[in-house]
Design a protein around this motif. Sequence first.
Motif, PDB file in Angstrom:
ATOM      1  N   THR A  20       0.849  -1.182   0.000  1.00  0.00           N
ATOM      2  CA  THR A  20       0.000   0.000   0.000  1.00  0.00           C
ATOM      3  C   THR A  20       0.888   1.236   0.000  1.00  0.00           C
ATOM      4  O   THR A  20       2.029   1.196   0.445  1.00  0.00           O
ATOM      5  CB  THR A  20      -0.914   0.063   1.239  1.00  0.00           C
ATOM      6  OG1 THR A  20      -0.102   0.105   2.419  1.00  0.00           O
ATOM      7  CG2 THR A  20      -1.844  -1.145   1.307  1.00  0.00           C
ATOM      8  N   CYS A  21       0.366   2.325  -0.496  1.00  0.00           N
ATOM      9  CA  CYS A  21       1.105   3.589  -0.496  1.00  0.00           C
ATOM     10  C   CYS A  21       0.646   4.414   0.698  1.00  0.00           C
ATOM     11  O   CYS A  21      -0.551   4.675   0.849  1.00  0.00           O
ATOM     12  CB  CYS A  21       0.862   4.354  -1.786  1.00  0.00           C
ATOM     13  SG  CYS A  21       1.534   3.517  -3.234  1.00  0.00           S
ATOM     14  N   PRO A  22       1.562   4.827   1.554  1.00  0.00           N
ATOM     15  CA  PRO A  22       1.183   5.543   2.771  1.00  0.00           C
ATOM     16  C   PRO A  22       0.687   6.964   2.519  1.00  0.00           C
ATOM     17  O   PRO A  22      -0.063   7.496   3.323  1.00  0.00           O
ATOM     18  CB  PRO A  22       2.480   5.567   3.582  1.00  0.00           C
ATOM     19  CG  PRO A  22       3.569   5.419   2.571  1.00  0.00           C
ATOM     20  CD  PRO A  22       2.998   4.591   1.459  1.00  0.00           C
ATOM     21  N   ASP A  23       1.073   7.554   1.415  1.00  0.00           N
ATOM     22  CA  ASP A  23       0.687   8.938   1.128  1.00  0.00           C
ATOM     23  C   ASP A  23      -0.069   9.006  -0.194  1.00  0.00           C
ATOM     24  O   ASP A  23       0.274   8.307  -1.153  1.00  0.00           O
ATOM     25  CB  ASP A  23       1.926   9.829   1.043  1.00  0.00           C
ATOM     26  CG  ASP A  23       2.715   9.847   2.340  1.00  0.00           C
ATOM     27  OD1 ASP A  23       2.100  10.001   3.402  1.00  0.00           O
ATOM     28  OD2 ASP A  23       3.953   9.694   2.279  1.00  0.00           O
ATOM     29  N   PRO A  24      -1.092   9.866  -0.274  1.00  0.00           N
ATOM     30  CA  PRO A  24      -1.796  10.039  -1.549  1.00  0.00           C
ATOM     31  C   PRO A  24      -0.828  10.472  -2.650  1.00  0.00           C
ATOM     32  O   PRO A  24       0.178  11.135  -2.391  1.00  0.00           O
ATOM     33  CB  PRO A  24      -2.813  11.141  -1.252  1.00  0.00           C
ATOM     34  CG  PRO A  24      -2.943  11.157   0.231  1.00  0.00           C
ATOM     35  CD  PRO A  24      -1.614  10.699   0.779  1.00  0.00           C
ATOM     36  N   ASN A  25      -1.142  10.117  -3.871  1.00  0.00           N
ATOM     37  CA  ASN A  25      -0.349  10.497  -5.045  1.00  0.00           C
ATOM     38  C   ASN A  25       1.077   9.968  -5.013  1.00  0.00           C
ATOM     39  O   ASN A  25       1.981  10.555  -5.582  1.00  0.00           O
ATOM     40  CB  ASN A  25      -0.356  12.015  -5.241  1.00  0.00           C
ATOM     41  CG  ASN A  25      -1.756  12.534  -5.474  1.00  0.00           C
ATOM     42  OD1 ASN A  25      -2.509  11.971  -6.262  1.00  0.00           O
ATOM     43  ND2 ASN A  25      -2.122  13.586  -4.774  1.00  0.00           N
ATOM     44  N   THR A  26       1.290   8.855  -4.316  1.00  0.00           N
ATOM     45  CA  THR A  26       2.594   8.205  -4.292  1.00  0.00           C
ATOM     46  C   THR A  26       2.703   7.310  -5.520  1.00  0.00           C
ATOM     47  O   THR A  26       1.770   6.592  -5.858  1.00  0.00           O
ATOM     48  CB  THR A  26       2.761   7.373  -3.011  1.00  0.00           C
ATOM     49  OG1 THR A  26       2.632   8.229  -1.884  1.00  0.00           O
ATOM     50  CG2 THR A  26       4.105   6.691  -2.966  1.00  0.00           C
TER      51      THR A  26
END
Length: 83
Positions: A20-26
């Motif tokens: 999963t990506c911890p930050d949006p727009n990663t």
Amino acid sequence: MDLTVCNFACSNCALNDIVTCPDPNTWGLTFNEGPSESTAEQLNVLKENNLKASFFLVGGSVVKHQDVVKRQANEGHHLASLT
């Protein structure tokens, strides 16, 4: 270099894979079917921009470009096998 073996199809292991990506727009950067003659240039650009990537390697290319694979590992990139 960590040589821990993971076979997702057989053991469903994730090791240190990012799922999963911890930050949006990663964004995740991936390069397939290497290393090749252009990989050193790709590594230069990644280093200049303080970026890491996943490299999916082909066995024959690894044998041919062992120094590049060592550099990929030493610079902290994620390495995986396509073969």
